[in-house]
Design a protein around this motif. Structure first.
Motif, PDB file in Angstrom:
ATOM      1  N   MET A 196     -54.910 -17.869   8.419  1.00 46.08           N
ATOM      2  CA  MET A 196     -55.815 -16.896   8.977  1.00 46.08           C
ATOM      3  C   MET A 196     -55.165 -15.520   8.873  1.00 46.08           C
ATOM      4  SD  MET A 196     -57.488 -16.644  12.757  1.00 46.08           S
ATOM      5  CE  MET A 196     -56.084 -16.190  13.712  1.00 46.08           C
ATOM      6  N   ARG A 197     -55.923 -14.577   8.462  1.00 48.75           N
ATOM      7  CA  ARG A 197     -55.429 -13.215   8.326  1.00 48.75           C
ATOM      8  C   ARG A 197     -55.884 -12.382   9.521  1.00 48.75           C
ATOM      9  NH1 ARG A 197     -54.867 -10.038   2.757  1.00 48.75           N
ATOM     10  NH2 ARG A 197     -54.226  -8.165   3.792  1.00 48.75           N
ATOM     11  N   ILE A 198     -54.943 -11.752  10.168  1.00 50.08           N
ATOM     12  CA  ILE A 198     -55.236 -10.961  11.354  1.00 50.08           C
ATOM     13  C   ILE A 198     -55.000  -9.492  11.037  1.00 50.08           C
ATOM     14  CG2 ILE A 198     -54.577 -10.509  13.748  1.00 50.08           C
ATOM     15  CD1 ILE A 198     -53.544 -13.422  13.811  1.00 50.08           C
ATOM     16  N   LEU A 199     -55.992  -8.655  11.284  1.00 48.31           N
ATOM     17  CA  LEU A 199     -55.835  -7.218  11.078  1.00 48.31           C
ATOM     18  C   LEU A 199     -55.174  -6.632  12.314  1.00 48.31           C
ATOM     19  CD1 LEU A 199     -56.293  -4.604   9.523  1.00 48.31           C
ATOM     20  CD2 LEU A 199     -58.533  -4.469  10.596  1.00 48.31           C
ATOM     21  N   ASN A 200     -54.084  -5.961  12.085  1.00 47.64           N
ATOM     22  CA  ASN A 200     -53.372  -5.313  13.169  1.00 47.64           C
ATOM     23  C   ASN A 200     -52.894  -3.965  12.658  1.00 47.64           C
ATOM     24  OD1 ASN A 200     -51.176  -4.651  15.105  1.00 47.64           O
ATOM     25  ND2 ASN A 200     -51.668  -6.677  15.887  1.00 47.64           N
ATOM     26  N   ARG A 201     -52.896  -2.989  13.519  1.00 47.34           N
ATOM     27  CA  ARG A 201     -52.418  -1.657  13.143  1.00 47.34           C
ATOM     28  C   ARG A 201     -51.163  -1.326  13.945  1.00 47.34           C
ATOM     29  NH1 ARG A 201     -55.700   0.686   9.676  1.00 47.34           N
ATOM     30  NH2 ARG A 201     -57.867   0.050   9.619  1.00 47.34           N
ATOM     31  N   CYS A 202     -50.245  -0.657  13.282  1.00 44.11           N
ATOM     32  CA  CYS A 202     -49.003  -0.233  13.925  1.00 44.11           C
ATOM     33  C   CYS A 202     -49.350   0.679  15.105  1.00 44.11           C
ATOM     34  CB  CYS A 202     -48.134   0.509  12.912  1.00 44.11           C
ATOM     35  SG  CYS A 202     -46.656   1.237  13.640  1.00 44.11           S
ATOM     36  N   PRO A 203     -48.763   0.435  16.277  1.00 50.49           N
ATOM     37  CA  PRO A 203     -49.081   1.284  17.430  1.00 50.49           C
ATOM     38  C   PRO A 203     -48.527   2.707  17.288  1.00 50.49           C
ATOM     39  CG  PRO A 203     -47.382  -0.298  17.998  1.00 50.49           C
ATOM     40  CD  PRO A 203     -47.857  -0.650  16.618  1.00 50.49           C
ATOM     41  N   HIS A 204     -47.597   2.923  16.343  1.00 50.08           N
ATOM     42  CA  HIS A 204     -47.012   4.248  16.176  1.00 50.08           C
ATOM     43  C   HIS A 204     -47.789   5.101  15.175  1.00 50.08           C
ATOM     44  CE1 HIS A 204     -43.557   3.546  18.718  1.00 50.08           C
ATOM     45  NE2 HIS A 204     -43.440   2.353  18.151  1.00 50.08           N
ATOM     46  N   CYS A 205     -47.967   4.597  13.960  1.00 50.68           N
ATOM     47  CA  CYS A 205     -48.585   5.418  12.909  1.00 50.68           C
ATOM     48  C   CYS A 205     -50.022   4.991  12.577  1.00 50.68           C
ATOM     49  CB  CYS A 205     -47.724   5.411  11.649  1.00 50.68           C
ATOM     50  SG  CYS A 205     -47.731   3.831  10.766  1.00 50.68           S
ATOM     51  N   ARG A 206     -50.489   3.904  13.169  1.00 46.64           N
ATOM     52  CA  ARG A 206     -51.854   3.380  12.990  1.00 46.64           C
ATOM     53  C   ARG A 206     -52.130   2.840  11.589  1.00 46.64           C
ATOM     54  NH1 ARG A 206     -53.170   1.444  16.939  1.00 46.64           N
ATOM     55  NH2 ARG A 206     -55.349   1.491  16.415  1.00 46.64           N
ATOM     56  N   THR A 207     -51.086   2.660  10.772  1.00 46.03           N
ATOM     57  CA  THR A 207     -51.229   2.045   9.453  1.00 46.03           C
ATOM     58  C   THR A 207     -51.361   0.541   9.637  1.00 46.03           C
ATOM     59  OG1 THR A 207     -49.877   3.774   8.453  1.00 46.03           O
ATOM     60  CG2 THR A 207     -50.061   1.717   7.218  1.00 46.03           C
ATOM     61  N   ARG A 208     -52.048  -0.100   8.699  1.00 46.01           N
ATOM     62  CA  ARG A 208     -52.158  -1.559   8.766  1.00 46.01           C
ATOM     63  C   ARG A 208     -50.768  -2.193   8.757  1.00 46.01           C
ATOM     64  NH1 ARG A 208     -56.966  -4.221   5.265  1.00 46.01           N
ATOM     65  NH2 ARG A 208     -58.644  -3.302   6.467  1.00 46.01           N
ATOM     66  N   ALA A 209     -50.661  -3.277   9.478  1.00 47.50           N
ATOM     67  CA  ALA A 209     -49.419  -4.039   9.522  1.00 47.50           C
ATOM     68  C   ALA A 209     -49.711  -5.445   9.010  1.00 47.50           C
ATOM     69  CB  ALA A 209     -48.869  -4.085  10.936  1.00 47.50           C
ATOM     70  N   THR A 210     -48.700  -6.080   8.480  1.00 43.42           N
ATOM     71  CA  THR A 210     -48.841  -7.414   7.913  1.00 43.42           C
ATOM     72  C   THR A 210     -48.085  -8.421   8.772  1.00 43.42           C
ATOM     73  OG1 THR A 210     -48.966  -6.478   5.702  1.00 43.42           O
ATOM     74  CG2 THR A 210     -48.430  -8.813   5.846  1.00 43.42           C
ATOM     75  N   ALA A 211     -48.741  -9.559   9.057  1.00 48.21           N
ATOM     76  CA  ALA A 211     -48.071 -10.641   9.780  1.00 48.21           C
ATOM     77  C   ALA A 211     -47.044 -11.255   8.844  1.00 48.21           C
ATOM     78  CB  ALA A 211     -49.077 -11.682  10.243  1.00 48.21           C
ATOM     79  N   ARG A 212     -45.798 -11.290   9.273  1.00 53.58           N
ATOM     80  CA  ARG A 212     -44.713 -11.815   8.453  1.00 53.58           C
ATOM     81  C   ARG A 212     -44.331 -13.239   8.834  1.00 53.58           C
ATOM     82  NH1 ARG A 212     -44.890  -9.459   3.907  1.00 53.58           N
ATOM     83  NH2 ARG A 212     -44.373  -7.265   3.926  1.00 53.58           N
ATOM     84  N   SER A 213     -44.457 -13.561  10.089  1.00 53.08           N
ATOM     85  CA  SER A 213     -44.131 -14.915  10.535  1.00 53.08           C
ATOM     86  C   SER A 213     -44.789 -15.144  11.886  1.00 53.08           C
ATOM     87  CB  SER A 213     -42.614 -15.110  10.653  1.00 53.08           C
ATOM     88  OG  SER A 213     -42.079 -14.268  11.649  1.00 53.08           O
TER      89      SER A 213
END
Length: 82
Positions: free
Chosen positions: A1-18
């Motif tokens: 499952m792919r979860i969209l999350n944005r960095c709380p600092h710069c608001r860029t998309r973040a990727t789930a690594r583990s």
């Protein structure tokens, strides 16, 4: 499952690594910001909140809450008091 999350600092998309299961209803997911200049790595906690559609094969050892709307519909179908 792919979860969209944005960095709380710069608001860029973040990727789930583990991720790792902490229990049957709780998981920790490690995210890494896709902005190389930011580089923030962080953990998000995912916790079961409520059931929207009951399982056809429930694990009876779990005490998982049903949403009020589901509970109401089941009570109506079974003609039970809410």
């Amino acid at each position: 499952m792919r979860i969209l999350n944005r960095c709380p600092h710069c608001r860029t998309r973040a990727t789930a690594r583990s991720s790792r299961d902490m229990s049957l209803t709780f998981r920790e997911v490690t995210f890494m910001c896709n902005n190389a200049e930011c580089g923030h790595t962080y953990i998000v906690n995912m916790e079961f909140a409520r059931t929207l559609s009951p399982s056809a094969t429930p694990d009876l050892s779990l005490n998982l809450p049903m949403s009020p709307r589901v509970r109401e519909r089941l009570a109506q179908q079974l003609e039970l008091p809410i």
